[in-house]
Design an enzyme around this catalytic site. Structure first.
Site, PDB file in Angstrom:
ATOM      1  N   GLU A  78     -75.427   7.985  65.337  1.00 39.84           N
ATOM      2  CA  GLU A  78     -74.099   8.957  65.156  1.00 39.84           C
ATOM      3  C   GLU A  78     -73.205   8.001  64.294  1.00 39.84           C
ATOM      4  OE1 GLU A  78     -73.254  11.350  67.257  1.00 39.84           O
ATOM      5  OE2 GLU A  78     -74.938  11.447  68.388  1.00 39.84           O
ATOM      6  N   CYS A  89     -64.283   8.975  65.333  1.00 43.95           N
ATOM      7  CA  CYS A  89     -65.445   9.730  64.493  1.00 43.95           C
ATOM      8  C   CYS A  89     -65.512  11.615  64.358  1.00 43.95           C
ATOM      9  CB  CYS A  89     -66.882   9.231  64.964  1.00 43.95           C
ATOM     10  SG  CYS A  89     -67.090   9.837  66.842  1.00 43.95           S
TER      11      CYS A  89
HETATM   12  P1  NAP Z   1     -70.511  -0.523  61.705  1.00 38.79           P
HETATM   13  O1  NAP Z   1     -70.024  -1.657  60.985  1.00 38.79           O
HETATM   14  O2  NAP Z   1     -71.881   0.139  61.235  1.00 38.79           O
HETATM   15  O3  NAP Z   1     -70.844  -1.381  63.344  1.00 38.79           O
HETATM   16  C1  NAP Z   1     -71.308  -0.466  64.306  1.00 38.79           C
HETATM   17  C2  NAP Z   1     -72.373  -1.497  65.236  1.00 38.79           C
HETATM   18  O4  NAP Z   1     -73.319  -1.832  64.367  1.00 38.79           O
HETATM   19  C3  NAP Z   1     -71.638  -2.685  65.606  1.00 38.79           C
HETATM   20  O5  NAP Z   1     -71.759  -2.896  66.946  1.00 38.79           O
HETATM   21  C4  NAP Z   1     -72.063  -3.802  64.673  1.00 38.79           C
HETATM   22  O6  NAP Z   1     -72.014  -5.095  64.953  1.00 38.79           O
HETATM   23  C5  NAP Z   1     -73.548  -3.429  64.725  1.00 38.79           C
HETATM   24  N1  NAP Z   1     -74.202  -4.056  63.512  1.00 38.79           N
HETATM   25  C6  NAP Z   1     -73.812  -4.113  62.405  1.00 38.79           C
HETATM   26  N2  NAP Z   1     -74.762  -4.575  61.538  1.00 38.79           N
HETATM   27  C7  NAP Z   1     -75.863  -4.567  62.202  1.00 38.79           C
HETATM   28  C8  NAP Z   1     -77.152  -5.210  62.053  1.00 38.79           C
HETATM   29  N3  NAP Z   1     -77.733  -5.455  60.973  1.00 38.79           N
HETATM   30  N4  NAP Z   1     -77.881  -4.996  63.145  1.00 38.79           N
HETATM   31  C9  NAP Z   1     -77.605  -4.359  64.282  1.00 38.79           C
HETATM   32  N5  NAP Z   1     -76.418  -3.988  64.476  1.00 38.79           N
HETATM   33  C10 NAP Z   1     -75.529  -4.072  63.488  1.00 38.79           C
HETATM   34  O7  NAP Z   1     -69.402   0.615  62.018  1.00 38.79           O
HETATM   35  P2  NAP Z   1     -68.068   0.174  62.770  1.00 38.79           P
HETATM   36  O8  NAP Z   1     -67.089  -0.262  61.636  1.00 38.79           O
HETATM   37  O9  NAP Z   1     -68.069  -0.565  64.146  1.00 38.79           O
HETATM   38  O10 NAP Z   1     -67.642   1.910  63.052  1.00 38.79           O
HETATM   39  C11 NAP Z   1     -66.981   2.752  62.018  1.00 38.79           C
HETATM   40  C12 NAP Z   1     -67.854   3.612  61.848  1.00 38.79           C
HETATM   41  O11 NAP Z   1     -68.525   4.494  62.942  1.00 38.79           O
HETATM   42  C13 NAP Z   1     -67.029   4.840  61.152  1.00 38.79           C
HETATM   43  O12 NAP Z   1     -67.844   5.323  59.928  1.00 38.79           O
HETATM   44  C14 NAP Z   1     -67.075   6.084  62.051  1.00 38.79           C
HETATM   45  O13 NAP Z   1     -67.299   7.108  61.517  1.00 38.79           O
HETATM   46  C15 NAP Z   1     -68.384   5.732  62.829  1.00 38.79           C
HETATM   47  N6  NAP Z   1     -68.582   6.343  64.249  1.00 38.79           N
HETATM   48  C16 NAP Z   1     -69.021   7.275  64.477  1.00 38.79           C
HETATM   49  C17 NAP Z   1     -69.262   7.902  65.787  1.00 38.79           C
HETATM   50  C18 NAP Z   1     -69.927   8.860  66.390  1.00 38.79           C
HETATM   51  O14 NAP Z   1     -70.121   9.287  67.294  1.00 38.79           O
HETATM   52  N7  NAP Z   1     -70.797   9.597  65.414  1.00 38.79           N
HETATM   53  C19 NAP Z   1     -68.459   7.148  66.661  1.00 38.79           C
HETATM   54  C20 NAP Z   1     -67.519   6.074  66.640  1.00 38.79           C
HETATM   55  C21 NAP Z   1     -67.685   5.775  65.024  1.00 38.79           C
HETATM   56  P3  NAP Z   1     -71.116  -6.253  64.665  1.00 38.79           P
HETATM   57  O15 NAP Z   1     -69.630  -5.623  65.253  1.00 38.79           O
HETATM   58  O16 NAP Z   1     -71.310  -7.279  65.552  1.00 38.79           O
HETATM   59  O17 NAP Z   1     -71.129  -6.352  63.360  1.00 38.79           O
END
Ligand code: NAP
Length: 518
Positions: A257, A296
């Site tokens: 997602e 999102c």
């Molecule tokens: P993110 O930086 O991609 O992080 C998301 C999750 O992935 C966090 O728990 C992060 O952990 C983890 N993560 C990062 N690098 C990783 C790796 N190498 N291996 C495993 N896990 C890893 O995204 P975000 O900044 O939290 O969220 C914002 C984005 O999410 C926006 O683009 C938004 O559109 C999207 N979003 C989408 C939805 C949907 O349902 N489609 C819902 C909400 C948000 P750490 O925090 O420990 O780095």
């Protein structure tokens, strides 16, 4: 005092050693907690969940798993006030934002609990009818869906630390699969407290829920062929996790997602001061203000027919200018800070990029003058509204600015042009068409449908009933094609399928029917 977060793995609370990640209060910038996951045995934790939690859950019927979800929702609800306060402390949430997150989690659990009750005493699903496979009617086939014998690893985004955990866990647990939840580190305080409440309440079997409170470490390297990986976050991280060697080679089932440039399309028939226009204005405004635009599903692109551009622009600017932003604990404040300093920097840079291809109508993505005192270290962003000349400006279809930022895009008023322009977002979670013109609605909805997980129709007859496109309901699917990740969650019983194996059973009719419980 700084709280030290612990993870709940292999049935125990454990703290990592080594370098700590810091969690902040977005309103002031103060450190509120720290955590580390270094040195934790994540392979053993996954195995514990598979063997103990999975076995225990598979012993239960859907109705019994539903009872478990009811108990979880009740335990959390008893601590609602405390959880809402944590949403403000570590998420910068207004009270309304925190309710949206926390109540969203418990209500989704409660909804899936009811679904479990309706699925009754069975432990697996029967998929469609028995099929005769030979001339002899006694040789048949029947598809069933059984819980996979793995673990569901849930990696969540920072913006919904409660709902992200609750909505994913409800579905996996009802399917009979144990959960390892990894919230985003920056806002993990709320999720960690939810786990403490659930563990203390002793409402789930050992191994059914585990928490990794911090960075993922080598978690993904331990995933195997029966496991499921559900990720929510940015497209970049999504692409990284689904290309992991073992995820690809072992066929680890993966759901992503990700980003989405959700659109609101105002139909050419809609005049100001009508119920449909008011609904449009209200829902666009809600998606700018709620969670400081960090949803999102939030509307990012607002398509307005050129003929009514001036009057609609005025109404949107007036509404956005009226939003009080600042300290979410101050009464009357509608927009709190964004969640992290990095987020604040990204939003500001994103606004500058958008502004270079258009113009600022209100705000500039900067800090401005937030309401409250002692906010110098906070991560504030002024509500910002931009406009571009038309649907051909590429950057508005490419760049997701994850904050209280929206762009008005004039179009020629035809459904076809709106659809073509919205589709340039390369796949989205949800878009909405505001119209009372049936022909426009049909053309637009069927045009938008291939590019979205959901399409909403806002009109005068539903103006009092629409929860807004930004509210994800457990009955409806959540997800979208392309840049939105290509995934699908929730959607009632459909959500369970991700955690279950569909198997076609062939053989003698009475035996097959007995196995399927028919
Ligand atoms: P993110 O930086 O991609 O992080 C998301 C999750 O992935 C966090 O728990 C992060 O952990 C983890 N993560 C990062 N690098 C990783 C790796 N190498 N291996 C495993 N896990 C890893 O995204 P975000 O900044 O939290 O969220 C914002 C984005 O999410 C926006 O683009 C938004 O559109 C999207 N979003 C989408 C939805 C949907 O349902 N489609 C819902 C909400 C948000 P750490 O925090 O420990 O780095």
């Amino acid at each position: 005092m700084t709280i030290v977060l612990k993870s709940y793995l292999s049935g125990q609370w454990v703290a990592g050693t080594g370098r700590k990640s810091l969690l902040h209060n977005p309103t002031t910038g103060a450190v509120v907690a720290e955590t580390s996951t270094e040195g934790l045995d994540l392979g053993a934790a996954l195995e514990f969940a598979r063997s103990r939690g999975g076995a225990a859950l598979r012993e239960l019927s859907f109705a019994q798993r539903g009872e478990l979800l009811t108990a979880m929702a009740s335990a959390l609800h008893e601590h609602r006030a405390e959880l809402l306060a944590l949403g403000a402390l570590n998420g910068g949430n207004t009270r309304g934002d925190a309710k949206f997150d926390v109540d969203g989690a418990t209500s989704t659990m409660a909804w899936y609990a009811k679904l479990g009750e309706s699925l009754g005493d069975a432990g697996f699903l029967v998929d469609a009818d028995t099929i005769q496979l030979a001339r002899n009617p006694r040789y048949v086939g029947q598809h069933i869906r059984v819980p996979r014998h793995g673990v569901a690893v849930h990696i969540n985004a920072f913006n919904f630390p409660a709902w992200g955990f609750g909505e994913k866990a409800a579905v996996a647990l009802l399917a009979g699969v144990p959960v390892v939840c990894k919230p985003a580190t920056s806002t993990a305080l709320l999720t960690a407290r939810m786990f403490e409440i659930l563990v203390d309440a002793q409402v789930v079997p050992e191994g059914a829920i585990s928490l990794l409170a911090g960075s993922a470490g080598d978690l993904l390297d331990h995933l195997g062929p029966q496991d499921a990986l559900a990720f929510t976050g940015s497209s970049d991280t999504g692409a990284f996790i689904r290309s992991r060697d073992n995820v690809v080679r072992l066929g680890v089932r993966t759901n992503v997602e990700a980003d989405s440039l959700n659109a609101a399309v105002l139909g050419p028939d809609v005049e100001v001061d009508t119920d449909t226009f008011d609904l449009f204005l209200r829902e666009v405004g809600k998606d700018m203000s709620q969670k400081a635009g960090q949803k999102c599903t939030a509307i990012r692109r607002i398509f307005v027919p050129r003929g009514s551009l001036e009057v609609v622009r005025d109404a949107l600017v007036e509404q956005a200018a009226g939003f009080a932003y600042g300290d979410p604990n101050v009464s009357g404040v509608q927009i709190g800070p964004v969640a992290t300093a990095a987020q604040q920097r990204d939003v500001r840079a994103g606004v500058q990029t958008l502004a270079a291809s258009g113009r600022l109508l209100l705000g500039d993505g900067g800090v401005g003058s937030p309401q409250g005192t002692g906010l110098e270290g906070g991560y504030f962003v002024t509500p910002t509204l931009l406009e571009v000349d038309g649907p051909d400006v590429g950057v508005v279809h490419d760049l997701e600015v994850f904050g209280p930022v929206q762009t008005i895009i004039p179009y020629d008023g035809t459904a076809d042009q709106a659809v073509r322009a919205v589709a340039r977002g390369r796949g989205g979670l949800v878009s909405t068409v505001y119209t009372d013109d049936k022909r426009f609605a049909m053309r637009a909805v069927l045009g938008l449908a291939p590019h979205h997980g959901r399409v909403c129709i806002g009109g005068s007859k539903v103006a009092d009933h629409s929860p807004g496109p930004g509210t994800v309901m457990p009955q409806m699917v959540h997800g979208g094609p392309g840049r939105a990740g290509g995934g699908e969650e929730l959607g009632g019983v459909r959500g369970l399928h991700f955690y279950m194996q569909r198997c076609g059973v062939q053989g003698l009719k009475p035996l097959v029917e007995k196995i399927a419980g028919l």
